[in-house]
Design a protein around this motif. Structure first.
Motif, PDB file in Angstrom:
ATOM      1  N   HIS A 132     -29.400 -49.523  44.402  1.00 35.29           N
ATOM      2  CA  HIS A 132     -27.999 -49.942  44.387  1.00 35.29           C
ATOM      3  C   HIS A 132     -27.608 -50.895  45.508  1.00 35.29           C
ATOM      4  N   THR A 133     -28.540 -51.240  46.401  1.00 30.66           N
ATOM      5  CA  THR A 133     -28.193 -52.192  47.466  1.00 30.66           C
ATOM      6  C   THR A 133     -29.134 -53.404  47.465  1.00 30.66           C
ATOM      7  N   ILE A 134     -30.391 -53.241  47.887  1.00 31.08           N
ATOM      8  CA  ILE A 134     -31.259 -54.418  48.018  1.00 31.08           C
ATOM      9  C   ILE A 134     -31.925 -54.828  46.706  1.00 31.08           C
ATOM     10  N   LYS A 135     -32.108 -53.877  45.776  1.00 27.18           N
ATOM     11  CA  LYS A 135     -32.619 -54.155  44.429  1.00 27.18           C
ATOM     12  C   LYS A 135     -33.921 -54.958  44.451  1.00 27.18           C
ATOM     13  N   LYS A 136     -34.892 -54.453  45.228  1.00 25.99           N
ATOM     14  CA  LYS A 136     -36.227 -55.038  45.272  1.00 25.99           C
ATOM     15  C   LYS A 136     -37.249 -53.959  44.966  1.00 25.99           C
ATOM     16  N   SER A 137     -38.462 -54.367  44.661  1.00 19.74           N
ATOM     17  CA  SER A 137     -39.529 -53.387  44.434  1.00 19.74           C
ATOM     18  C   SER A 137     -40.022 -52.877  45.773  1.00 19.74           C
ATOM     19  N   ARG A 138     -40.703 -51.747  45.728  1.00 20.14           N
ATOM     20  CA  ARG A 138     -41.266 -51.204  46.966  1.00 20.14           C
ATOM     21  C   ARG A 138     -42.279 -52.159  47.573  1.00 20.14           C
ATOM     22  N   GLU A 139     -43.042 -52.807  46.729  1.00 20.12           N
ATOM     23  CA  GLU A 139     -44.058 -53.742  47.213  1.00 20.12           C
ATOM     24  C   GLU A 139     -43.401 -54.893  47.977  1.00 20.12           C
ATOM     25  N   GLU A 140     -42.289 -55.392  47.437  1.00 18.30           N
ATOM     26  CA  GLU A 140     -41.566 -56.482  48.111  1.00 18.30           C
ATOM     27  C   GLU A 140     -40.995 -56.014  49.448  1.00 18.30           C
TER      28      GLU A 140
END
Length: 500
Positions: free
Chosen positions: A102-110
């Protein structure tokens, strides 16, 4: 040795309603350095021009403490920290599933890749790097381990485990910190929020588990319910755990009151360590005990002198004869046993009416019972008070009074007529104006627009002596000035008697 990382100027300033000027932040930073904190998190430089200038001023002040700036894992954020000349950059990123979604909306890998780049960028510029996994206590342990080991490999100097929303029980936090310490080879730090009142307990549990740095704020300031309280954390470490920190504990009360004044956020009277009641006693049994030996009803392993406080015997309906005798003797009164019993009876009678028994009340009662009312001993005699106020007029007060036999007339302005009048009275004192107002309360004690107002004012001198007095009038300004004058006279008389 446990390091103390103070975030009063960053997370503490995020307290709703608190906003410090750059000058005020610099004053607090100097005090924190005097106190002996290891790291001062001075702010979030990218957030505004004023914040950047404030952080840079603190970083260039020549403090002993390391000055830290906060940064997201974004190059521009880091650059603003570096441009502010900080000695440490605190980079953070959300790691819990709910915050990622709900905030940064990136994958864990990123997130891991960006965190590595951020840490490497900081280290390439030759400053210390602290990495925080925001919302760590709601982050899956496997991912927490993955990102912590990745940033350690990138050169991070410290990793921080934040309990961002304050949801951890101390036993669970102990297990988490112990697990993280088992696989990390760098300093482990914690940042605990107080949503359930567990921030200090969790910080202590973390130290038990192996953390060697704790993040704290003066007076527990911070987002929502605040952060781990500096004084409570430090004194628990020193007195209960036998741990060492670099904190000069004799400045804890001084620091707490400075921050209270500049943030305009009052310290609760029953606050541990630094509150007005922390070493105060009213109960007869308690007062008798501490008069005979202080550790009967105080921790013993922590004394008021250790933290820059003073022990105080408070009078009221629960007071016993030993406490009354002690307070009277300190004020220069020496009643007989019968007189002491009569004074005690009158104090309890006043307390039963729901009244706070002020020092002026005690003086009046004692002088009546002892038959030695001493009007001539008043150093300050009020003659006249005049005030002007209105929509287009700055509140102004003029006070005419005799001070040590010399008539003086002085005027001052304030945020309101009471403030203006109080300032004028203090100005009349001249060098004695080091006496400061520590408590000010107004209560309407009758109904209607012409309600009788009772004002209770407490004053304190540079030696930490405190005196309070009351007055009741329909005119709040007059009641305030009369109470202040009464308290000042009582304090000046107490100073004279104790110096003999």
């Amino acid at each position: 040795m446990v390091k103390i990382f103070d975030t009063t100027l960053r997370d503490g300033e995020q307290t709703p309603g608190v906003s410090l000027t750059p000058e005020e932040k610099l004053i607090i930073a100097r005090q924190l350095d005097k106190l002996g904190v290891n790291v001062i998190e001075a702010g979030f430089p990218v957030s505004s021009k004023g914040e950047f200038e404030s952080v840079r001023a603190i970083a260039n002040e020549g403090l002993t403490a390391t000055v830290c700036g906060l940064s997201r894992i974004i190059k521009n954020d880091i650059d603003r920290c570096l441009d502010a000349d900080v000695g440490m950059v605190h980079v953070f990123v959300s790691t819990s599933d709910i915050q990622i979604a709900h905030t940064i909306k990136k994958s864990r890998e990123e997130i891991v890749a960006d965190s590595i780049k951020a840490v490497e960028y900081v280290k390439d510029h030759g400053v210390l790097c602290l990495f925080s996994a925001m919302d760590a206590t709601r982050t899956p342990p496997a991912f927490l381990r993955e990102i912590f080991t990745a940033v350690e490999g990138a050169g991070a100097d410290i990793i921080n485990i934040p309990d961002t929303v304050g949801v951890m029980a101390p036993s669970a936090f102990h297990r988490l910190v112990k697990e993280v310490c088992s696989y990390m080879n760098i300093l482990v730090d914690v940042h605990c929020h107080n949503d359930f009142g567990l921030a200090v307990a969790n910080s202590l549990a973390a130290v038990e588990a192996g953390a060697r740095e704790v993040q704290v704020t003066v007076n527990g300031l911070g987002e929502r319910a605040g952060n781990a309280n500096l004084a409570e954390t430090v004194m628990s470490l020193h007195s209960i755990y036998g741990a060492k920190t670099s904190i000069r504990t004799q400045y804890l009360v001084e620091t707490a009151r400075l921050v209270e004044r500049l943030t305009e956020t009052r310290i609760p009277i029953n606050a541990p360590i630094v509150g007005d009641n922390a070493f105060s006693h009213e109960s007869g049994i308690h007062s008798h005990g501490v008069i005979e030996r202080s550790d009967t009803f105080e921790p013993g392993i922590m004394t008021p002198e250790m933290v820059g406080h003073r022990r105080r015997i408070v009078l009221g309906k629960h007071t016993g004869r030993h406490a009354v005798k002690k307070v009277l003797e300190e004020a220069g009164y020496h009643p007989t046993e019968d007189q002491l019993q009569e004074i005690l009876r009158r104090i309890k009678e006043l307390g039963d009416k729901g009244k706070q028994v002020t020092d002026a009340d005690l003086q009046t009662i004692a002088e009546v019972v002892l038959g030695e009312i001493a009007k001539g001993e008043q150093a300050l005699v009020l003659k006249e008070v005049a005030v002007m106020t209105g929509n287009t007029i700055t509140p102004t007060a003029t006070v005419r009074a005799l001070f040590r036999g010399e008539e003086k007339v002085l005027a001052n302005i304030g945020v309101g007529p009471v403030d203006a009048a109080v300032k004028a009275v203090r100005e009349i004192l001249g060098q004695d104006s080091l006496i400061r107002v520590r408590d000010f309360r107004i209560e309407a004690i009758t109904g209607g627009s012409d309600a009788l107002a009772e004002v209770v004012i407490g004053v304190e001198d540079t030696e930490g002596r405190k005196v309070s007095a009351r007055s009741a009038r329909e005119d709040i300004v007059m009641a305030s000035v009369e109470a202040l004058v009464s308290a000042i006279n009582r304090l000046l008389l107490l100073e004279e008697r104790t110096s003999k």
